[in-house]
Design a protein around this motif. Structure first.
Motif, PDB file in Angstrom:
ATOM      1  N   VAL A 395      79.813  36.246  42.607  1.00 60.17           N
ATOM      2  CA  VAL A 395      79.880  37.634  43.074  1.00 60.17           C
ATOM      3  C   VAL A 395      81.137  37.876  43.906  1.00 60.17           C
ATOM      4  O   VAL A 395      81.941  38.768  43.610  1.00 60.17           O
ATOM      5  N   SER A 396      81.325  37.068  44.965  1.00 60.14           N
ATOM      6  CA  SER A 396      82.397  37.346  45.934  1.00 60.14           C
ATOM      7  C   SER A 396      83.794  37.108  45.364  1.00 60.14           C
ATOM      8  O   SER A 396      84.719  37.886  45.636  1.00 60.14           O
ATOM      9  N   THR A 397      83.952  36.041  44.566  1.00 63.80           N
ATOM     10  CA  THR A 397      85.274  35.724  44.013  1.00 63.80           C
ATOM     11  C   THR A 397      85.535  36.472  42.711  1.00 63.80           C
ATOM     12  O   THR A 397      86.539  37.183  42.577  1.00 63.80           O
ATOM     13  N   TRP A 398      84.630  36.320  41.749  1.00 59.98           N
ATOM     14  CA  TRP A 398      84.902  36.782  40.388  1.00 59.98           C
ATOM     15  C   TRP A 398      84.592  38.253  40.166  1.00 59.98           C
ATOM     16  O   TRP A 398      85.201  38.885  39.283  1.00 59.98           O
ATOM     17  N   LEU A 399      83.675  38.816  40.915  1.00 59.20           N
ATOM     18  CA  LEU A 399      83.322  40.220  40.705  1.00 59.20           C
ATOM     19  C   LEU A 399      83.960  41.162  41.722  1.00 59.20           C
ATOM     20  O   LEU A 399      84.061  42.359  41.473  1.00 59.20           O
ATOM     21  N   ILE A 400      84.386  40.606  42.882  1.00 53.03           N
ATOM     22  CA  ILE A 400      84.951  41.469  43.923  1.00 53.03           C
ATOM     23  C   ILE A 400      86.444  41.207  44.143  1.00 53.03           C
ATOM     24  O   ILE A 400      87.289  42.056  43.838  1.00 53.03           O
ATOM     25  N   ALA A 401      86.777  40.014  44.662  1.00 53.34           N
ATOM     26  CA  ALA A 401      88.153  39.777  45.115  1.00 53.34           C
ATOM     27  C   ALA A 401      89.157  39.635  43.967  1.00 53.34           C
ATOM     28  O   ALA A 401      90.233  40.256  44.002  1.00 53.34           O
ATOM     29  N   LEU A 402      88.839  38.814  42.954  1.00 50.70           N
ATOM     30  CA  LEU A 402      89.806  38.595  41.868  1.00 50.70           C
ATOM     31  C   LEU A 402      90.198  39.885  41.144  1.00 50.70           C
ATOM     32  O   LEU A 402      91.401  40.123  40.932  1.00 50.70           O
ATOM     33  N   PRO A 403      89.248  40.718  40.731  1.00 52.85           N
ATOM     34  CA  PRO A 403      89.652  41.965  40.079  1.00 52.85           C
ATOM     35  C   PRO A 403      90.568  42.830  40.955  1.00 52.85           C
ATOM     36  O   PRO A 403      91.521  43.437  40.459  1.00 52.85           O
ATOM     37  N   LEU A 404      90.284  42.879  42.261  1.00 54.67           N
ATOM     38  CA  LEU A 404      91.104  43.692  43.156  1.00 54.67           C
ATOM     39  C   LEU A 404      92.504  43.107  43.323  1.00 54.67           C
ATOM     40  O   LEU A 404      93.500  43.842  43.361  1.00 54.67           O
ATOM     41  N   VAL A 405      92.596  41.764  43.421  1.00 53.40           N
ATOM     42  CA  VAL A 405      93.901  41.111  43.550  1.00 53.40           C
ATOM     43  C   VAL A 405      94.745  41.348  42.300  1.00 53.40           C
ATOM     44  O   VAL A 405      95.941  41.694  42.381  1.00 53.40           O
ATOM     45  N   PHE A 406      94.149  41.185  41.121  1.00 52.79           N
ATOM     46  CA  PHE A 406      94.902  41.384  39.883  1.00 52.79           C
ATOM     47  C   PHE A 406      95.278  42.846  39.680  1.00 52.79           C
ATOM     48  O   PHE A 406      96.362  43.154  39.175  1.00 52.79           O
ATOM     49  N   ALA A 407      94.402  43.738  40.083  1.00 51.05           N
ATOM     50  CA  ALA A 407      94.736  45.161  39.987  1.00 51.05           C
ATOM     51  C   ALA A 407      95.926  45.485  40.886  1.00 51.05           C
ATOM     52  O   ALA A 407      96.861  46.206  40.485  1.00 51.05           O
TER      53      ALA A 407
END
Length: 451
Positions: A395-407
Motif C-alpha cells: 500500500v505505502s510504497t507501490w500504491l501511494i509513494a511510487l506512483p507520485l514519485v514517477f508522476a
C-alpha cells in the motif's frame, strides 16, 4: 517505586542499545566516509555509486528477510532450546548463500543493462561496470559473514561484531585513501579503488569474525553437520513466517530501486542528491536502529513465554523512546543542514542547493522514519508479523509513494525537492497505517509454541 520489570528493562537496554548504536555508528560512518571520498571525484562518481548501490541494497534487503529467521533463534535461545537454535542458524546460512549466488550470477551477466536503468550517460555506465565488477564479490563474502553477525546479534552478543566492525572501517578508510587517490606508490584508481577497498576490508573482517567464532568456540560455532540438521517440517514452519518477510523486503527494495530510476531520469545531479540524502538519513537514524535491535531481542524473548503482556509493555516503552528521540534528531537536522553541504565542496552548486532543501524535508518527517523502523523491524518482526508488513509495503510504497514519485519525475517534471517530498509520503502513510497494528497487539505472537 521502580518495578522489577522496569529494572529488567533498563538493564537489558544498557546491555544492548549502547553497543548496537556504536555498531550502527561504525556502519554508517563507513558509508559516509566512502561517500565523502568518492564525492571529491564529482557528481558522476556519486551517481555511479548510487546506481551500483541499488543492486547491493536490493540484495541486502532480501537477505535481511532471510535474517528474519533470527527471530526464531532469539525465541529458541530465550527458551534454552540450543538444538533448534543451531537448526535455525543452518537454515539461515544455506538460504543466504543460495540467494546471493543467484544474484551474483545475474549481476555478473547483466552489469551494463542494469546500470543503464539509472544512468543515461554511456561514460558513466562504463565507469559503473568497472566498479560493479569488483563489488559483486563483496556480495558473496557478506552472505556468510552477515549470517554469523545476525545470529550473534539475535541473542544479544554484539561485542565481537562491534570490534570487527571497527577493524573493518579503519582498514576501509586507509585503503580508500590509498587506492582512490593513488598514495604510497599505488596507482590512482578513482571509484574502482573504493570498490577494491570495500572488498579487501570485507574479506579481512570476515576472516576475523568467523575465525574467532570457531577458534574460541563462541556461541554460534555450528558444525557442518549441525548446519544441515534441519528437516522439511522445520523448514516449512520457519518459512511460513519468513517468506512473507522476503516478499516484504523484496517489494520494498525493488520500490527503492525504482525511486532511484526516477531520480536518475531527472538527471545525474538529482541521483547524486538522492544518494547523499540516503547516506545522511542512515546516519541520523542510527540511534533508532539501536533501539529497534534491542526491541527485537528483548520483545522476542518475552514473546517466547505464554503471556505476551510484558512484551506489550516493552513495546509501549520503546515507542515513547522513539518519539522523543525523533524530535531531538529533527531539531539537530534543522540546525546542521546549512553546514553539512560544506562537506562536499567539489559537488555542483545544483546538488548542494537541492541537498540542503532535502535535509529540511527529512527533518520534518523524521518522526515517521523512527516509528516505522521501531515498529516494523523491532516489534512486528519479533512476533513474525511479516504478512501484515508485506501488505503494508504494497500500500505505502507501490500504491501511494511510487506512483507520485514517477508522476513528478516523468509527467510533471518537478524539481528534486518536490519529488523527494513525494518519496517521503511512503513513511507518512506507513506510520499512519502501522499505528493501528501497533495498538492492536496482534503482532505479539509466540513463534515457537508449536515447535
Amino acid at each position: 517505586m521502580i518495578s522489577n520489570l522496569d529494572l529488567e528493562f533498563r538493564k537489558d537496554m544498557k546491555r544492548l542499545v549502547v553497543p548496537s548504536i556504536l555498531q550502527m555508528l561504525i556502519g554508517n560512518s563507513f558509508s559516509l566516509i566512502n561517500t565523502l571520498m568518492v564525492g571529491s571525484l564529482g557528481d558522476t562518481a556519486v551517481a555511479v555509486m548510487a546506481a551500483a548501490g541499488q543492486i547491493s541494497f536490493i540484495l541486502s534487503m532480501i537477505l535481511s528477510a532471510i535474517f528474519g529467521i533470527a527471530s526464531y533463534i532469539t525465541q529458541f535461545y530465550g527458551k534454552g532450546d540450543l538444538v533448534n537454535v543451531k537448526r535455525s542458524f543452518g537454515l539461515m546460512l544455506i538460504s543466504s548463500v543460495i540467494v546471493t549466488l543467484i544474484v551474483f550470477t545475474l549481476v555478473s551477466w547483466f552489469k551494463a543493462p542494469i546500470l543503464s536503468l539509472f544512468l543515461k550517460d554511456e561514460t558513466a555506465v562504463a565507469y559503473g561496470v568497472q566498479y560493479l565488477s569488483v563489488i559483486v564479490f563483496v556480495f558473496l563474502i557478506n552472505s556468510i559473514k552477515d549470517v554469523y553477525s545476525n545470529a550473534l546479534g539475535s541473542i544479544g552478543r554484539i561485542k565481537l561484531t562491534l570490534v570487527v566492525g571497527i577493524i573493518a572501517m579503519s582498514l576501509n578508510v586507509l585503503l580508500d585513501y590509498v587506492l582512490i587517490y593513488g598514495k604510497f606508490g599505488f596507482p590512482e584508481y578513482g571509484i574502482v579503488g573504493a570498490a577494491w577497498a570495500t572488498l579487501l576490508s570485507s574479506m579481512m573482517s570476515g576472516f576475523i569474525l568467523i575465525g574467532y567464532v570457531y577458534g574460541k568456540s563462541y556461541y554460534v560455532n555450528v558444525t557442518l553437520k549441525e548446519i544441515f540438521s534441519f528437516d522439511f517440517s522445520f523448514v516449512k514452519k520457519v518459512y511460513a513466517t519468513t517468506l512473507p518477510l522476503m516478499f516484504h523486503e523484496g517489494l520494498w527494495s525493488v520500490g527503492n530501486m525504482l525511486y532511484a530510476v526516477a531520480f536518475g531520469h531527472i538527471g545525474v545531479a538529482a541521483l547524486a542528491t538522492y544518494q547523499l540524502a540516503n547516506t545522511f538519513n542512515g546516519y541520523f537514524m542510527m540511534g533508532i536502529f539501536g533501539f529497534a535491535y534491542a526491541a527485537k531481542v528483548m520483545i522476542g524473548q518475552k514473546l517466547s513465554r505464554e503471556d505476551p503482556s510484558e512484551a506489550i509493555i516493552y513495546a509501549r516503552k520503546f515507542t515513547r523512546i522513539a518519539l522523543y528521540s525523533a524530535i531531538v534528531v529533527s531539531i539537530a537536522i534543522f540546525l546542521l543542514s546549512p553546514f553539512l553541504i560544506h562537506l562536499f565542496p567539489n559537488l555542483s552548486s545544483e546538488v548542494q542547493s537541492s541537498f540542503r532543501n532535502v535535509m529540511i524535508i527529512q527533518a520534518i518527517v523524521m518522526v515517521m522514519f523512527f516509528l516505522n523502523n521501531l515498529w516494523i523491524v523491532g516489534m512486528f518482526r519479533a512476533g513474525g508479523d511479516n504478512l501484515y508488513t508485506m501488505n503494508l509495503i504494497l500500500v505505502s510504497t507501490w500504491l501511494i509513494a511510487l506512483p507520485l514519485v514517477f508522476a513528478g519525475a516523468y509527467l510533471f517534471h518537478w524539481p528534486v525537492e518536490w519529488v523527494y517530498l513525494m518519496f517521503t509520503l511512503e513513511e507518512v502513510s506507513k506510520a499512519c497505517i502501522g499505528f493501528y497494528r501497533y495498538r492492536s497487539n496482534k503482532w505479539a505472537r509466540n513463534l515457537i509454541q508449536n515447535m
